[in-house]
Scaffold this motif. Structure first.
Motif, mmCIF file in Angstrom:
data_model
loop_
_atom_site.group_PDB
_atom_site.id
_atom_site.type_symbol
_atom_site.label_atom_id
_atom_site.label_comp_id
_atom_site.label_asym_id
_atom_site.label_seq_id
_atom_site.Cartn_x
_atom_site.Cartn_y
_atom_site.Cartn_z
ATOM 1 N N GLY A 95 -8.920 9.630 -22.641
ATOM 2 C CA GLY A 95 -8.668 11.039 -22.877
ATOM 3 C C GLY A 95 -8.079 11.766 -21.693
ATOM 4 N N LEU A 96 -7.958 11.089 -20.551
ATOM 5 C CA LEU A 96 -7.431 11.722 -19.348
ATOM 6 C C LEU A 96 -5.981 11.323 -19.113
ATOM 7 C CD1 LEU A 96 -10.420 11.152 -16.870
ATOM 8 C CD2 LEU A 96 -10.020 13.106 -18.385
ATOM 9 N N THR A 97 -5.223 12.206 -18.469
ATOM 10 C CA THR A 97 -3.879 11.864 -18.034
ATOM 11 C C THR A 97 -3.956 11.071 -16.733
ATOM 12 O OG1 THR A 97 -3.630 13.853 -16.680
ATOM 13 C CG2 THR A 97 -2.992 14.023 -19.010
ATOM 14 N N ASN A 98 -2.843 10.452 -16.340
ATOM 15 C CA ASN A 98 -2.826 9.715 -15.077
ATOM 16 C C ASN A 98 -3.186 10.608 -13.904
ATOM 17 O OD1 ASN A 98 -2.240 7.238 -16.154
ATOM 18 N ND2 ASN A 98 -0.104 7.177 -15.495
ATOM 19 N N ALA A 99 -2.672 11.842 -13.903
ATOM 20 C CA ALA A 99 -2.973 12.762 -12.802
ATOM 21 C C ALA A 99 -4.468 13.072 -12.747
ATOM 22 C CB ALA A 99 -2.169 14.046 -12.961
ATOM 23 N N GLU A 100 -5.089 13.253 -13.909
ATOM 24 C CA GLU A 100 -6.524 13.532 -13.947
ATOM 25 C C GLU A 100 -7.335 12.317 -13.499
ATOM 26 O OE1 GLU A 100 -6.478 16.813 -17.612
ATOM 27 O OE2 GLU A 100 -6.682 14.665 -18.046
ATOM 28 N N ILE A 101 -6.900 11.135 -13.919
ATOM 29 C CA ILE A 101 -7.602 9.915 -13.515
ATOM 30 C C ILE A 101 -7.508 9.738 -11.994
ATOM 31 C CG2 ILE A 101 -7.581 7.394 -13.657
ATOM 32 C CD1 ILE A 101 -6.498 7.775 -16.559
ATOM 33 N N GLU A 102 -6.312 9.930 -11.440
ATOM 34 C CA GLU A 102 -6.124 9.764 -10.001
ATOM 35 C C GLU A 102 -6.987 10.731 -9.211
ATOM 36 O OE1 GLU A 102 -2.470 9.122 -6.853
ATOM 37 O OE2 GLU A 102 -2.087 10.179 -8.728
ATOM 38 N N ALA A 103 -7.139 11.968 -9.739
ATOM 39 C CA ALA A 103 -7.945 12.970 -9.038
ATOM 40 C C ALA A 103 -9.439 12.651 -9.114
ATOM 41 C CB ALA A 103 -7.672 14.353 -9.628
ATOM 42 N N ARG A 104 -9.886 12.130 -10.240
ATOM 43 C CA ARG A 104 -11.330 11.912 -10.436
ATOM 44 C C ARG A 104 -11.799 10.527 -9.985
ATOM 45 N NH1 ARG A 104 -12.493 14.575 -16.451
ATOM 46 N NH2 ARG A 104 -10.999 16.311 -16.254
ATOM 47 N N PRO A 106 -10.037 8.148 -7.629
ATOM 48 C CA PRO A 106 -8.910 7.734 -6.783
ATOM 49 C C PRO A 106 -8.955 6.269 -6.357
ATOM 50 C CG PRO A 106 -10.428 9.168 -5.581
ATOM 51 C CD PRO A 106 -10.826 9.226 -7.021
ATOM 52 N N GLU A 107 -10.126 5.731 -6.054
ATOM 53 C CA GLU A 107 -10.190 4.343 -5.586
ATOM 54 C C GLU A 107 -9.889 3.369 -6.722
ATOM 55 O OE1 GLU A 107 -13.859 3.584 -3.620
ATOM 56 O OE2 GLU A 107 -13.527 5.114 -2.082
ATOM 57 N N GLN A 108 -10.496 3.620 -7.891
ATOM 58 C CA GLN A 108 -10.213 2.765 -9.057
ATOM 59 C C GLN A 108 -8.732 2.836 -9.420
ATOM 60 O OE1 GLN A 108 -12.411 3.589 -12.620
ATOM 61 N NE2 GLN A 108 -14.121 2.281 -12.066
ATOM 62 N N PHE A 109 -8.191 4.043 -9.417
ATOM 63 C CA PHE A 109 -6.799 4.233 -9.822
ATOM 64 C C PHE A 109 -5.863 3.501 -8.865
ATOM 65 C CE2 PHE A 109 -2.772 6.557 -10.115
ATOM 66 C CZ PHE A 109 -2.586 6.614 -11.486
ATOM 67 N N ALA A 110 -6.125 3.617 -7.559
ATOM 68 C CA ALA A 110 -5.277 2.957 -6.569
ATOM 69 C C ALA A 110 -5.346 1.442 -6.716
ATOM 70 C CB ALA A 110 -5.694 3.382 -5.166
ATOM 71 N N ALA A 111 -6.551 0.912 -6.960
ATOM 72 C CA ALA A 111 -6.703 -0.537 -7.136
ATOM 73 C C ALA A 111 -5.953 -1.007 -8.374
ATOM 74 C CB ALA A 111 -8.178 -0.898 -7.231
ATOM 75 N N TRP A 112 -6.025 -0.228 -9.443
ATOM 76 C CA TRP A 112 -5.310 -0.564 -10.679
ATOM 77 C C TRP A 112 -3.807 -0.589 -10.427
ATOM 78 C CZ3 TRP A 112 -3.200 3.369 -14.406
ATOM 79 C CH2 TRP A 112 -2.684 2.760 -15.553
ATOM 80 N N ARG A 113 -3.307 0.426 -9.711
ATOM 81 C CA ARG A 113 -1.882 0.488 -9.406
ATOM 82 C C ARG A 113 -1.435 -0.688 -8.547
ATOM 83 N NH1 ARG A 113 0.980 3.184 -13.058
ATOM 84 N NH2 ARG A 113 0.916 5.445 -12.895
ATOM 85 N N ARG A 114 -2.337 -1.214 -7.735
ATOM 86 C CA ARG A 114 -2.002 -2.382 -6.913
ATOM 87 C C ARG A 114 -2.056 -3.680 -7.708
ATOM 88 N NH1 ARG A 114 -5.407 0.368 -3.090
ATOM 89 N NH2 ARG A 114 -7.158 -0.999 -3.675
ATOM 90 N N GLY A 115 -2.486 -3.593 -8.949
ATOM 91 C CA GLY A 115 -2.558 -4.770 -9.791
ATOM 92 C C GLY A 115 -3.822 -5.576 -9.647
ATOM 93 N N GLU A 116 -4.856 -4.965 -9.071
ATOM 94 C CA GLU A 116 -6.123 -5.661 -8.900
ATOM 95 C C GLU A 116 -6.931 -5.612 -10.196
ATOM 96 O OE1 GLU A 116 -8.104 -3.927 -5.560
ATOM 97 O OE2 GLU A 116 -6.348 -4.155 -4.245
ATOM 98 N N PRO A 117 -7.822 -6.589 -10.431
ATOM 99 C CA PRO A 117 -8.681 -6.519 -11.619
ATOM 100 C C PRO A 117 -9.651 -5.360 -11.481
ATOM 101 C CG PRO A 117 -9.067 -8.580 -10.376
ATOM 102 C CD PRO A 117 -8.033 -7.794 -9.637
ATOM 103 N N VAL A 118 -9.580 -4.430 -12.397
ATOM 104 C CA VAL A 118 -10.375 -3.198 -12.320
ATOM 105 C C VAL A 118 -11.011 -2.925 -13.675
ATOM 106 C CG1 VAL A 118 -10.277 -0.692 -11.964
ATOM 107 C CG2 VAL A 118 -8.882 -2.196 -10.549
ATOM 108 N N TRP A 174 -0.003 -10.927 -15.295
ATOM 109 C CA TRP A 174 0.186 -10.314 -16.613
ATOM 110 C C TRP A 174 0.944 -8.993 -16.520
ATOM 111 C CZ3 TRP A 174 -5.316 -11.088 -19.180
ATOM 112 C CH2 TRP A 174 -5.543 -12.471 -19.343
ATOM 113 N N GLY A 175 0.793 -8.304 -15.405
ATOM 114 C CA GLY A 175 1.508 -7.043 -15.234
ATOM 115 C C GLY A 175 3.009 -7.197 -15.137
ATOM 116 N N ALA A 176 3.481 -8.430 -14.968
ATOM 117 C CA ALA A 176 4.924 -8.665 -14.939
ATOM 118 C C ALA A 176 5.557 -8.503 -16.314
ATOM 119 C CB ALA A 176 5.222 -10.060 -14.394
ATOM 120 N N LEU A 177 4.739 -8.508 -17.360
ATOM 121 C CA LEU A 177 5.248 -8.272 -18.713
ATOM 122 C C LEU A 177 5.433 -6.766 -18.895
ATOM 123 C CD1 LEU A 177 2.827 -10.690 -20.571
ATOM 124 C CD2 LEU A 177 5.307 -11.006 -20.336
#
Length: 214
Positions: A95-104, A106-118, A174-177
């Protein structure tokens, strides 16, 4: 797709939803199609019906099952529904936008963006999505006639996880797809060492591959 040699699995993403337009993380929230999403499903269904599929399988979330229903209406096939094909459960992110997720988160979001298992929002890992989705798909595919076609209607993330597992990609690749557009699809077919990806993010009828040396 009869005559192209072996079974085919066509993985079809659902049509557009309001949360797609708002770029909200849907996960397993049950969001319906927009009018445009219904039109997308109807257009794609007309194309896919020409392939004379043998079976249709869908996630039980309404955006997928309604998309599947458009193909069922044209083909006369029934739709098998399975919760194992649902999108990734994303807990607090849903239910959240990317901006809202990043704000609430931040560590999970950054790890996800790096392609880590989150566990996004303390939800599912991508490997867990594959663990539940792939057996459902493979069981249905095993029931096809030798040159049969299975259409699986699911969600962008779940489809990516299923493809990655089924074609043997390492989990961190998998993120390469690339992401699937609404009501586009990917096609898996038989290869020498199992399933292989024949088409990805297609929106037109698959064409025969000529001079294939693989």
């Amino acid at each position: 797709m009869s005559g192209r040699g072996g079974r085919r699995i066509l993985l079809w993403r659902h049509g557009q939803t309001p949360w797609n337009l708002e770029r909200r993380f849907q996960g397993q929230t049950d969001i319906p199609l927009t009018e445009a999403g219904v039109a997308q499903a109807q257009r794609s269904a007309r194309l896919l019906a020409a392939l004379k599929p043998d079976a249709i399988l869908s996630s039980d979330l309404v955006r997928a099952s309604d998309t599947a229903g458009e193909l069922a209406r044209l083909t006369g096939l029934s739709v098998g529904v399975d919760a194992g094909l649902r999108e990734t459960y994303a807990g607090h992110w849903q239910g959240l936008t990317n901006a809202e997720i990043e704000a609430r988160f931040p560590e999970q979001f950054a790890a996800w963006r790096r392609g880590e298992p989150v566990r996004r929002g303390d939800g599912e890992l991508e490997t867990e999505v594959a663990d539940r989705a792939v057996p459902v798909i493979e069981e249905a595919a095993a029931k096809l006639p030798d040159d049969g076609t299975l259409v699986v209607v699911s969600h962008g993330g779940a489809i990516r996880c299923a493809i990655g597992r089924m074609i043997g990609l390492a989990e961190d690749s998998w993120g390469a797809l690339g992401a699937l557009s609404n009501c586009c699809w990917s096609v898996l077919g038989p290869g020498a060492r199992g399933w292989r990806l024949l088409e990805h993010n297609a929106g037109t009828l698959p064409e025969p591959v000529l001079g294939d040396e693989v």
